[in-house]
Design a protein around this motif. Sequence first.
Motif, PDB file in Angstrom:
ATOM      1  N   GLU A 259      40.719  35.749  25.762  1.00  0.00           N
ATOM      2  CA  GLU A 259      41.749  36.172  24.785  1.00  0.00           C
ATOM      3  C   GLU A 259      42.689  37.198  25.432  1.00  0.00           C
ATOM      4  OE1 GLU A 259      39.386  35.513  20.538  1.00  0.00           O
ATOM      5  OE2 GLU A 259      39.075  37.366  21.659  1.00  0.00           O
ATOM      6  N   LYS A 260      42.105  38.090  26.217  1.00  0.00           N
ATOM      7  CA  LYS A 260      42.932  39.100  26.919  1.00  0.00           C
ATOM      8  C   LYS A 260      43.946  38.380  27.831  1.00  0.00           C
ATOM      9  CE  LYS A 260      42.454  41.987  30.919  1.00  0.00           C
ATOM     10  NZ  LYS A 260      41.559  42.642  31.866  1.00  0.00           N
ATOM     11  N   GLU A 261      43.457  37.388  28.585  1.00  0.00           N
ATOM     12  CA  GLU A 261      44.356  36.660  29.500  1.00  0.00           C
ATOM     13  C   GLU A 261      45.447  35.931  28.710  1.00  0.00           C
ATOM     14  OE1 GLU A 261      44.517  37.146  32.651  1.00  0.00           O
ATOM     15  OE2 GLU A 261      42.737  38.440  32.540  1.00  0.00           O
ATOM     16  N   ALA A 262      45.074  35.401  27.531  1.00  0.00           N
ATOM     17  CA  ALA A 262      46.065  34.688  26.701  1.00  0.00           C
ATOM     18  C   ALA A 262      47.152  35.657  26.222  1.00  0.00           C
ATOM     19  CB  ALA A 262      45.381  34.025  25.516  1.00  0.00           C
ATOM     20  N   VAL A 263      46.738  36.877  25.835  1.00  0.00           N
ATOM     21  CA  VAL A 263      47.726  37.885  25.403  1.00  0.00           C
ATOM     22  C   VAL A 263      48.654  38.207  26.574  1.00  0.00           C
ATOM     23  CG1 VAL A 263      48.044  40.265  24.623  1.00  0.00           C
ATOM     24  CG2 VAL A 263      46.217  38.875  23.620  1.00  0.00           C
ATOM     25  N   LEU A 264      48.061  38.458  27.747  1.00  0.00           N
ATOM     26  CA  LEU A 264      48.898  38.784  28.916  1.00  0.00           C
ATOM     27  C   LEU A 264      49.820  37.614  29.273  1.00  0.00           C
ATOM     28  CD1 LEU A 264      46.321  40.746  31.139  1.00  0.00           C
ATOM     29  CD2 LEU A 264      48.323  41.676  29.937  1.00  0.00           C
ATOM     30  N   GLY A 265      49.332  36.389  29.026  1.00  0.00           N
ATOM     31  CA  GLY A 265      50.134  35.191  29.312  1.00  0.00           C
ATOM     32  C   GLY A 265      51.353  35.071  28.403  1.00  0.00           C
ATOM     33  N   ARG A 266      51.299  35.721  27.240  1.00  0.00           N
ATOM     34  CA  ARG A 266      52.459  35.660  26.328  1.00  0.00           C
ATOM     35  C   ARG A 266      53.496  36.739  26.649  1.00  0.00           C
ATOM     36  NH1 ARG A 266      48.408  33.853  22.702  1.00  0.00           N
ATOM     37  NH2 ARG A 266      47.869  35.927  21.950  1.00  0.00           N
ATOM     38  N   LEU A 267      53.171  37.592  27.634  1.00  0.00           N
ATOM     39  CA  LEU A 267      54.097  38.685  28.016  1.00  0.00           C
ATOM     40  C   LEU A 267      54.852  38.318  29.286  1.00  0.00           C
ATOM     41  CD1 LEU A 267      51.783  41.775  27.564  1.00  0.00           C
ATOM     42  CD2 LEU A 267      54.054  41.562  26.575  1.00  0.00           C
ATOM     43  N   THR A 268      56.163  38.438  29.255  1.00  0.00           N
ATOM     44  CA  THR A 268      56.969  38.105  30.430  1.00  0.00           C
ATOM     45  C   THR A 268      57.768  39.334  30.856  1.00  0.00           C
ATOM     46  OG1 THR A 268      57.355  36.031  29.278  1.00  0.00           O
ATOM     47  CG2 THR A 268      58.578  36.347  31.310  1.00  0.00           C
ATOM     48  N   LYS A 269      57.934  39.463  32.159  1.00  0.00           N
ATOM     49  CA  LYS A 269      58.746  40.573  32.682  1.00  0.00           C
ATOM     50  C   LYS A 269      60.234  40.269  32.522  1.00  0.00           C
ATOM     51  CE  LYS A 269      59.198  40.972  37.215  1.00  0.00           C
ATOM     52  NZ  LYS A 269      58.805  41.295  38.601  1.00  0.00           N
ATOM     53  N   SER A 270      61.005  41.290  32.145  1.00  0.00           N
ATOM     54  CA  SER A 270      62.463  41.142  32.127  1.00  0.00           C
ATOM     55  C   SER A 270      63.102  42.402  32.682  1.00  0.00           C
ATOM     56  CB  SER A 270      62.952  40.902  30.697  1.00  0.00           C
ATOM     57  OG  SER A 270      64.357  41.130  30.640  1.00  0.00           O
ATOM     58  N   LEU A 271      63.993  42.197  33.658  1.00  0.00           N
ATOM     59  CA  LEU A 271      64.747  43.338  34.201  1.00  0.00           C
ATOM     60  C   LEU A 271      66.238  43.142  33.947  1.00  0.00           C
ATOM     61  CD1 LEU A 271      62.838  43.797  37.607  1.00  0.00           C
ATOM     62  CD2 LEU A 271      62.467  45.021  35.468  1.00  0.00           C
ATOM     63  N   ASP A 272      66.551  42.153  33.088  1.00  0.00           N
ATOM     64  CA  ASP A 272      67.946  41.806  32.842  1.00  0.00           C
ATOM     65  C   ASP A 272      68.125  41.553  31.345  1.00  0.00           C
ATOM     66  OD1 ASP A 272      70.452  40.731  32.676  1.00  0.00           O
ATOM     67  OD2 ASP A 272      70.109  39.123  34.140  1.00  0.00           O
ATOM     68  N   ILE A 273      68.997  42.324  30.715  1.00  0.00           N
ATOM     69  CA  ILE A 273      69.185  42.224  29.264  1.00  0.00           C
ATOM     70  C   ILE A 273      69.687  40.832  28.845  1.00  0.00           C
ATOM     71  CG2 ILE A 273      71.547  43.148  29.211  1.00  0.00           C
ATOM     72  CD1 ILE A 273      70.606  44.787  26.702  1.00  0.00           C
ATOM     73  N   ASN A 274      70.284  40.096  29.806  1.00  0.00           N
ATOM     74  CA  ASN A 274      70.741  38.727  29.502  1.00  0.00           C
ATOM     75  C   ASN A 274      69.586  37.807  29.114  1.00  0.00           C
ATOM     76  OD1 ASN A 274      73.669  38.715  29.855  1.00  0.00           O
ATOM     77  ND2 ASN A 274      73.157  39.416  31.921  1.00  0.00           N
ATOM     78  N   ASP A 275      68.350  38.203  29.417  1.00  0.00           N
ATOM     79  CA  ASP A 275      67.183  37.407  29.005  1.00  0.00           C
ATOM     80  C   ASP A 275      67.044  37.357  27.481  1.00  0.00           C
ATOM     81  OD1 ASP A 275      66.560  37.017  31.667  1.00  0.00           O
ATOM     82  OD2 ASP A 275      65.187  38.723  31.762  1.00  0.00           O
ATOM     83  N   ALA A 276      67.848  38.145  26.777  1.00  0.00           N
ATOM     84  CA  ALA A 276      67.805  38.120  25.298  1.00  0.00           C
ATOM     85  C   ALA A 276      68.514  36.889  24.736  1.00  0.00           C
ATOM     86  CB  ALA A 276      68.437  39.392  24.733  1.00  0.00           C
ATOM     87  N   ASN A 277      68.975  35.988  25.627  1.00  0.00           N
ATOM     88  CA  ASN A 277      69.812  34.871  25.153  1.00  0.00           C
ATOM     89  C   ASN A 277      69.077  33.812  24.344  1.00  0.00           C
ATOM     90  OD1 ASN A 277      68.380  33.684  27.131  1.00  0.00           O
ATOM     91  ND2 ASN A 277      70.120  32.994  28.360  1.00  0.00           N
ATOM     92  N   ASP A 278      67.730  33.865  24.306  1.00  0.00           N
ATOM     93  CA  ASP A 278      67.026  32.836  23.512  1.00  0.00           C
ATOM     94  C   ASP A 278      65.976  33.434  22.576  1.00  0.00           C
ATOM     95  OD1 ASP A 278      65.149  33.669  25.320  1.00  0.00           O
ATOM     96  OD2 ASP A 278      64.543  31.663  25.956  1.00  0.00           O
ATOM     97  N   VAL A 279      66.110  34.718  22.233  1.00  0.00           N
ATOM     98  CA  VAL A 279      65.069  35.321  21.385  1.00  0.00           C
ATOM     99  C   VAL A 279      65.505  35.340  19.905  1.00  0.00           C
ATOM    100  CG1 VAL A 279      64.164  36.740  23.274  1.00  0.00           C
ATOM    101  CG2 VAL A 279      65.868  37.717  21.731  1.00  0.00           C
TER     102      VAL A 279
END
Length: 284
Positions: free
Chosen positions: A63-83
């Motif tokens: 379950e811990k790995e599944a939670v971490l798997g749902r987290l993605t790194k972002s260093l660019d605010i443009n990644d907000a384009n599909d949220v």
Amino acid sequence: MSIQKIMVIGAGQMGSGIAQVCAQAGFDVKLNDMKEEFFARGLGTITKNLSRNVEKGRMTESEKEAVLGRLTKSLDINDANDVDLVIEAAVENMSVKQAIFKQLDAIAPAHAILASNTSSLPITELAAVTNRPEQVIGMHFMNPVPVMKLVEIIRGLATSDDVYQAIEDMTKKLEKVPVEVNDFPGFVANRILMPMINEAIYTLYEGVANKEAIDDVMKLGMNHPMGPLTLADFIGLDTCLYIMETLHEGFGDSKYRPCPLLRKYVKAGWLGKKTGRGFYIYES
Ligand SMILES: CC(=O)CC(=O)SCCNC(=O)CCNC(=O)[C@H](O)C(C)(C)COP(=O)(O)OP(=O)(O)OC[C@H]1O[C@@H](n2cnc3c(N)ncnc32)[C@H](O)[C@@H]1OP(=O)(O)O
Ligand SMILES: NC(=O)C1=CN([C@@H]2O[C@H](COP(=O)(O)OP(=O)(O)OC[C@H]3O[C@@H](n4cnc5c(N)ncnc54)[C@H](O)[C@@H]3O)[C@@H](O)[C@H]2O)C=CC1
């Protein structure tokens, strides 16, 4: 209004906690910060918290790995384009937050809700720099986010009922308790808490008692889990000062003047637990 993809802006103490509880509740989360090292620090805190949950038998390793798997790194605010939702948890500074909201308004899909975890700043003023003020709202989590149940939900002047409802529903999915609050400086939590902390700092400044005594009085006498000076260090003295300044400016009442000792500590870079020194000294 369906929310599945979230971006959290700021991987500090609050942003990392918010990202953790969102990922634990099954949402896909992009955790954004300005630098790799800030993201890594936030992810480190999340991993430590989840490992503790595994040790305590509240979660399995998978379950811990599944939670971490749902987290993605972002260093660019443009990644907000599909949220579907952005929760901003950058520093407590109006011009920084307005710059972020302006950018998000241009990047995020038209349906996306823009929320701020601000402790005290007017949601209406953040909304005003966007072309979607009805989709801007305050979502004020408490520190430490994985432990504290409350989320103050703040309606800006233009926030729509649909958006309010979607955020209230989402808060319940995080197993938190939403409390509706109107948009006034400091909302409810910090309108009441921060003047108490500021007064504790004045009590120290005026030599009424030493720091341990002040904390002991409030812990042992009022059953507070932490004394006010320990709590100020825990929150961050920069954040405490920003909040007092917002109350002082917002109400124009001298009763909210920040204690000069608080200003001095912030100028010295003694920001509390996060920098290793505030009213107390912390081992890293
Ligand atoms: C400034 C703002 O805008 C608004 C705010 O957030 S104001 C701040 C609001 N928060 C507070 O007032 C916090 C006051 N302090 C407390 O409630 C408690 O001291 C505390 C919950 C932080 C710690 O509790 P404690 O009993 O003293 O310590 P401890 O036994 O170590 O921790 C209790 C649990 O909380 C967890 N915890 C403590 N700190 C944590 C953190 N930073 N992150 C995640 N979990 C944490 C611990 O893992 C522990 O969990 P388990 O019992 O399941 O193992
Ligand atoms: N500390 C607390 O107890 C609480 C704080 N808050 C609020 O949450 C917000 C964050 O506070 P903390 O997490 O304590 O601060 P923090 O200092 O721990 O973290 C802030 C993070 O935001 C990042 N950041 C700054 N500008 C950014 C930008 N333009 N884009 C992306 N990331 C950026 C920083 O690099 C840092 O990692 C503030 O608005 C604060 O008032 C709300 C509730 C409680």
